[in-house]
Design a protein around this motif. Structure first.
Motif, PDB file in Angstrom:
ATOM      1  N   GLY A 108       0.813  -1.216   0.000  1.00 22.58           N
ATOM      2  CA  GLY A 108       0.000   0.000   0.000  1.00 22.58           C
ATOM      3  C   GLY A 108       0.836   1.250   0.000  1.00 22.58           C
ATOM      4  N   ALA A 109       2.085   1.115  -0.453  1.00 24.02           N
ATOM      5  CA  ALA A 109       3.055   2.209  -0.378  1.00 24.02           C
ATOM      6  C   ALA A 109       3.294   2.901  -1.708  1.00 24.02           C
ATOM      7  CB  ALA A 109       4.389   1.668   0.149  1.00 24.02           C
ATOM      8  N   ALA A 110       2.793   2.347  -2.796  1.00 25.79           N
ATOM      9  CA  ALA A 110       3.117   2.857  -4.125  1.00 25.79           C
ATOM     10  C   ALA A 110       1.880   3.322  -4.875  1.00 25.79           C
ATOM     11  CB  ALA A 110       3.834   1.790  -4.941  1.00 25.79           C
ATOM     12  N   LEU A 111       2.115   4.285  -5.752  1.00 23.02           N
ATOM     13  CA  LEU A 111       1.072   4.787  -6.633  1.00 23.02           C
ATOM     14  C   LEU A 111       1.616   4.886  -8.048  1.00 23.02           C
ATOM     15  CD1 LEU A 111      -0.151   7.732  -4.396  1.00 23.02           C
ATOM     16  CD2 LEU A 111      -1.455   5.637  -4.860  1.00 23.02           C
ATOM     17  N   ASP A 112       0.842   4.436  -9.003  1.00 31.06           N
ATOM     18  CA  ASP A 112       1.120   4.697 -10.415  1.00 31.06           C
ATOM     19  C   ASP A 112       0.217   5.857 -10.808  1.00 31.06           C
ATOM     20  OD1 ASP A 112       2.846   2.550 -10.457  1.00 31.06           O
ATOM     21  OD2 ASP A 112       1.385   1.164 -11.304  1.00 31.06           O
ATOM     22  N   LEU A 113       0.795   6.927 -11.313  1.00 32.83           N
ATOM     23  CA  LEU A 113      -0.005   8.124 -11.564  1.00 32.83           C
ATOM     24  C   LEU A 113       0.607   8.999 -12.647  1.00 32.83           C
ATOM     25  CD1 LEU A 113       0.539  10.499  -8.454  1.00 32.83           C
ATOM     26  CD2 LEU A 113       2.171   8.831  -9.308  1.00 32.83           C
ATOM     27  N   THR A 114      -0.194   9.943 -13.117  1.00 31.71           N
ATOM     28  CA  THR A 114       0.244  10.859 -14.154  1.00 31.71           C
ATOM     29  C   THR A 114      -0.424  12.212 -13.954  1.00 31.71           C
ATOM     30  OG1 THR A 114       0.557  11.092 -16.551  1.00 31.71           O
ATOM     31  CG2 THR A 114      -1.548  10.179 -15.817  1.00 31.71           C
ATOM     32  N   LEU A 115      -0.171  13.132 -14.873  1.00 28.00           N
ATOM     33  CA  LEU A 115      -0.741  14.475 -14.806  1.00 28.00           C
ATOM     34  C   LEU A 115      -1.887  14.618 -15.797  1.00 28.00           C
ATOM     35  CD1 LEU A 115       2.521  16.645 -14.707  1.00 28.00           C
ATOM     36  CD2 LEU A 115       1.053  16.039 -12.771  1.00 28.00           C
ATOM     37  N   VAL A 116      -2.875  15.429 -15.407  1.00 24.08           N
ATOM     38  CA  VAL A 116      -3.985  15.745 -16.299  1.00 24.08           C
ATOM     39  C   VAL A 116      -4.239  17.244 -16.281  1.00 24.08           C
ATOM     40  CG1 VAL A 116      -5.154  13.515 -16.123  1.00 24.08           C
ATOM     41  CG2 VAL A 116      -5.627  15.293 -14.421  1.00 24.08           C
ATOM     42  N   ASP A 117      -4.898  17.729 -17.342  1.00 30.06           N
ATOM     43  CA  ASP A 117      -5.264  19.142 -17.372  1.00 30.06           C
ATOM     44  C   ASP A 117      -6.604  19.341 -16.675  1.00 30.06           C
ATOM     45  OD1 ASP A 117      -7.273  18.430 -19.176  1.00 30.06           O
ATOM     46  OD2 ASP A 117      -6.181  19.162 -20.937  1.00 30.06           O
ATOM     47  N   ALA A 118      -7.130  20.559 -16.718  1.00 25.14           N
ATOM     48  CA  ALA A 118      -8.367  20.887 -16.011  1.00 25.14           C
ATOM     49  C   ALA A 118      -9.571  20.108 -16.528  1.00 25.14           C
ATOM     50  CB  ALA A 118      -8.624  22.387 -16.111  1.00 25.14           C
ATOM     51  N   ARG A 119      -9.470  19.594 -17.757  1.00 19.85           N
ATOM     52  CA  ARG A 119     -10.566  18.799 -18.328  1.00 19.85           C
ATOM     53  C   ARG A 119     -10.406  17.317 -18.054  1.00 19.85           C
ATOM     54  NH1 ARG A 119      -9.852  20.002 -24.345  1.00 19.85           N
ATOM     55  NH2 ARG A 119      -7.694  19.836 -23.615  1.00 19.85           N
ATOM     56  N   GLY A 120      -9.308  16.945 -17.395  1.00 18.22           N
ATOM     57  CA  GLY A 120      -9.055  15.539 -17.110  1.00 18.22           C
ATOM     58  C   GLY A 120      -8.310  14.819 -18.205  1.00 18.22           C
ATOM     59  N   VAL A 121      -7.795  15.550 -19.178  1.00 18.51           N
ATOM     60  CA  VAL A 121      -7.040  14.949 -20.276  1.00 18.51           C
ATOM     61  C   VAL A 121      -5.588  14.764 -19.852  1.00 18.51           C
ATOM     62  CG1 VAL A 121      -6.261  15.238 -22.655  1.00 18.51           C
ATOM     63  CG2 VAL A 121      -8.552  16.002 -21.978  1.00 18.51           C
ATOM     64  N   GLU A 122      -5.049  13.576 -20.081  1.00 17.43           N
ATOM     65  CA  GLU A 122      -3.673  13.291 -19.680  1.00 17.43           C
ATOM     66  C   GLU A 122      -2.685  14.157 -20.450  1.00 17.43           C
ATOM     67  OE1 GLU A 122      -2.576   9.107 -19.277  1.00 17.43           O
ATOM     68  OE2 GLU A 122      -4.716   8.601 -19.178  1.00 17.43           O
ATOM     69  N   LEU A 123      -1.703  14.682 -19.738  1.00 11.64           N
ATOM     70  CA  LEU A 123      -0.664  15.479 -20.374  1.00 11.64           C
ATOM     71  C   LEU A 123       0.333  14.569 -21.080  1.00 11.64           C
ATOM     72  CD1 LEU A 123       0.114  18.251 -17.717  1.00 11.64           C
ATOM     73  CD2 LEU A 123      -1.686  18.149 -19.458  1.00 11.64           C
ATOM     74  N   ASP A 124       1.083  15.136 -22.008  1.00 10.87           N
ATOM     75  CA  ASP A 124       2.096  14.399 -22.751  1.00 10.87           C
ATOM     76  C   ASP A 124       3.269  14.091 -21.824  1.00 10.87           C
ATOM     77  OD1 ASP A 124       3.977  13.387 -24.486  1.00 10.87           O
ATOM     78  OD2 ASP A 124       4.258  15.261 -25.600  1.00 10.87           O
ATOM     79  N   MET A 125       3.464  12.802 -21.523  1.00 13.90           N
ATOM     80  CA  MET A 125       4.567  12.381 -20.672  1.00 13.90           C
ATOM     81  C   MET A 125       5.611  11.583 -21.456  1.00 13.90           C
ATOM     82  SD  MET A 125       3.420  13.737 -17.890  1.00 13.90           S
ATOM     83  CE  MET A 125       4.368  13.131 -16.515  1.00 13.90           C
ATOM     84  N   GLY A 126       5.468  11.529 -22.758  1.00 12.54           N
ATOM     85  CA  GLY A 126       6.437  10.814 -23.586  1.00 12.54           C
ATOM     86  C   GLY A 126       6.027   9.408 -23.929  1.00 12.54           C
ATOM     87  N   CYS A 127       5.338   8.753 -23.013  1.00  6.25           N
ATOM     88  CA  CYS A 127       4.732   7.433 -23.248  1.00  6.25           C
ATOM     89  C   CYS A 127       3.684   7.248 -22.166  1.00  6.25           C
ATOM     90  CB  CYS A 127       5.775   6.307 -23.225  1.00  6.25           C
ATOM     91  SG  CYS A 127       6.385   5.847 -21.588  1.00  6.25           S
ATOM     92  N   PRO A 128       2.747   6.348 -22.366  1.00  8.61           N
ATOM     93  CA  PRO A 128       1.682   6.185 -21.380  1.00  8.61           C
ATOM     94  C   PRO A 128       2.154   5.493 -20.110  1.00  8.61           C
ATOM     95  CG  PRO A 128       1.464   4.554 -23.114  1.00  8.61           C
ATOM     96  CD  PRO A 128       2.560   5.480 -23.546  1.00  8.61           C
ATOM     97  N   VAL A 129       1.367   5.606 -19.063  1.00  6.56           N
ATOM     98  CA  VAL A 129       1.584   4.791 -17.871  1.00  6.56           C
ATOM     99  C   VAL A 129       1.567   3.317 -18.299  1.00  6.56           C
ATOM    100  CG1 VAL A 129       0.593   4.079 -15.663  1.00  6.56           C
ATOM    101  CG2 VAL A 129       0.558   6.494 -16.330  1.00  6.56           C
ATOM    102  N   ASN A 130       2.491   2.536 -17.735  1.00  7.37           N
ATOM    103  CA  ASN A 130       2.647   1.127 -18.117  1.00  7.37           C
ATOM    104  C   ASN A 130       2.992   0.986 -19.592  1.00  7.37           C
ATOM    105  OD1 ASN A 130       2.080   0.014 -15.515  1.00  7.37           O
ATOM    106  ND2 ASN A 130      -0.103   0.342 -15.869  1.00  7.37           N
ATOM    107  N   GLY A 131       3.827   1.910 -20.077  1.00  7.31           N
ATOM    108  CA  GLY A 131       4.227   1.885 -21.473  1.00  7.31           C
ATOM    109  C   GLY A 131       4.993   0.642 -21.874  1.00  7.31           C
ATOM    110  N   HIS A 132       5.538  -0.073 -20.893  1.00  2.61           N
ATOM    111  CA  HIS A 132       6.252  -1.321 -21.205  1.00  2.61           C
ATOM    112  C   HIS A 132       5.313  -2.375 -21.782  1.00  2.61           C
ATOM    113  CE1 HIS A 132       4.632  -1.759 -17.150  1.00  2.61           C
ATOM    114  NE2 HIS A 132       4.682  -3.064 -17.303  1.00  2.61           N
ATOM    115  N   ARG A 133       4.022  -2.217 -21.535  1.00  8.87           N
ATOM    116  CA  ARG A 133       3.065  -3.183 -22.073  1.00  8.87           C
ATOM    117  C   ARG A 133       2.812  -2.966 -23.558  1.00  8.87           C
ATOM    118  NH1 ARG A 133      -1.717  -2.708 -17.507  1.00  8.87           N
ATOM    119  NH2 ARG A 133      -0.499  -3.370 -15.671  1.00  8.87           N
ATOM    120  N   THR A 134       3.164  -1.796 -24.055  1.00 13.86           N
ATOM    121  CA  THR A 134       2.873  -1.451 -25.446  1.00 13.86           C
ATOM    122  C   THR A 134       4.135  -1.323 -26.292  1.00 13.86           C
ATOM    123  OG1 THR A 134       2.858   0.911 -24.914  1.00 13.86           O
ATOM    124  CG2 THR A 134       0.761  -0.264 -24.755  1.00 13.86           C
ATOM    125  N   GLY A 135       5.260  -1.799 -25.763  1.00 12.78           N
ATOM    126  CA  GLY A 135       6.505  -1.758 -26.514  1.00 12.78           C
ATOM    127  C   GLY A 135       7.272  -0.458 -26.403  1.00 12.78           C
TER     128      GLY A 135
END
Length: 210
Positions: free
Chosen positions: A120-147
């Motif tokens: 219960g010590a870890a979080l997977d998370l990212t940034l979003v704008d005011a509309r809830g749209v994910e910001l460009d982080m270079g690749c998605p969360v869990n990007g290892h699943r998509t190559g």
């Protein structure tokens, strides 16, 4: 980087402080994404100390930028399943030495005995704008699943200026709140687990498996 499969992580003692799991979205001004939802709803929970620090991190972000939590707590059974599956993926790419397979798998999935999510010590998370749209982080969360393994490290080379800027913003807010990052995953941040204790020099982890 120090891998979660490194023996020195497992050698860190655990002195669980007994904090309960709490609903992340109830204790911090964040949005909870359902993509990793599990039947028990554990994905939306973390230790109360983690939630408190998450609230601090969210408050440090600029107006119009928020945190989107993808996953918090994870059961031991699910962690073991994911690790075994990624080991199979590594073996399919060629390596056969068990130690090497374990090391490569641990770049993206923690061995169960030290897994921060299971504590219960870890979080997977990212940034979003005011509309809830994910910001460009270079690749998605869990990007290892998509190559996209090459772009998953926090300081991966070849990122756009925008992605670098957004990762720096996320890192500054979370680091200042007391979290540590697992360097091969820009989205993974933890507090109170064995990996955190090792990196910060704490005498023991505050949280063990729950």
């Amino acid at each position: 980087m120090i891998s979660l499969s490194d023996p020195q992580v497992a050698r860190v003692p655990v002195r669980d402080c007994g904090e309960p799991l709490a609903e992340v979205a109830a204790l911090a001004p964040v949005t909870l994404d359902p993509r990793e939802r599990d039947a028990a709803g554990a994905y939306g929970r973390a230790r109360t100390g983690v939630c408190t620090r998450l609230r601090t991190a969210a408050a440090a972000l600029p107006e119009g930028v928020g945190l989107l939590v993808i996953e918090g707590h994870r059961s031991g059974a699910e962690q073991a399943r994911r690790f075994a599956r990624y080991e199979d993926r590594v073996r399919a790419a060629g390596p056969t030495d068990p130690a090497e397979v374990r090391r490569r798998a641990a770049a993206f999935v923690s061995p169960i005995e030290v897994a921060p999510h299971c504590a219960g010590a870890a979080l997977d998370l990212t940034l979003v704008d005011a509309r809830g749209v994910e910001l460009d982080m270079g690749c998605p969360v869990n990007g290892h699943r998509t190559g996209a393994e090459r772009l998953c490290p926090l300081h991966a080379p070849g990122l756009s200026d925008t992605a670098q800027r957004n990762r720096t913003l996320l890192a500054r807010a979370l680091t200042d709140a007391g979290f540590v990052n697992y360097p091969s995953e820009w989205w993974h941040w933890s507090y109170g687990d064995r990996y955190w204790a090792l990196l910060t020099g704490a005498a023991a982890a505050l949280y063990g498996p729950v």
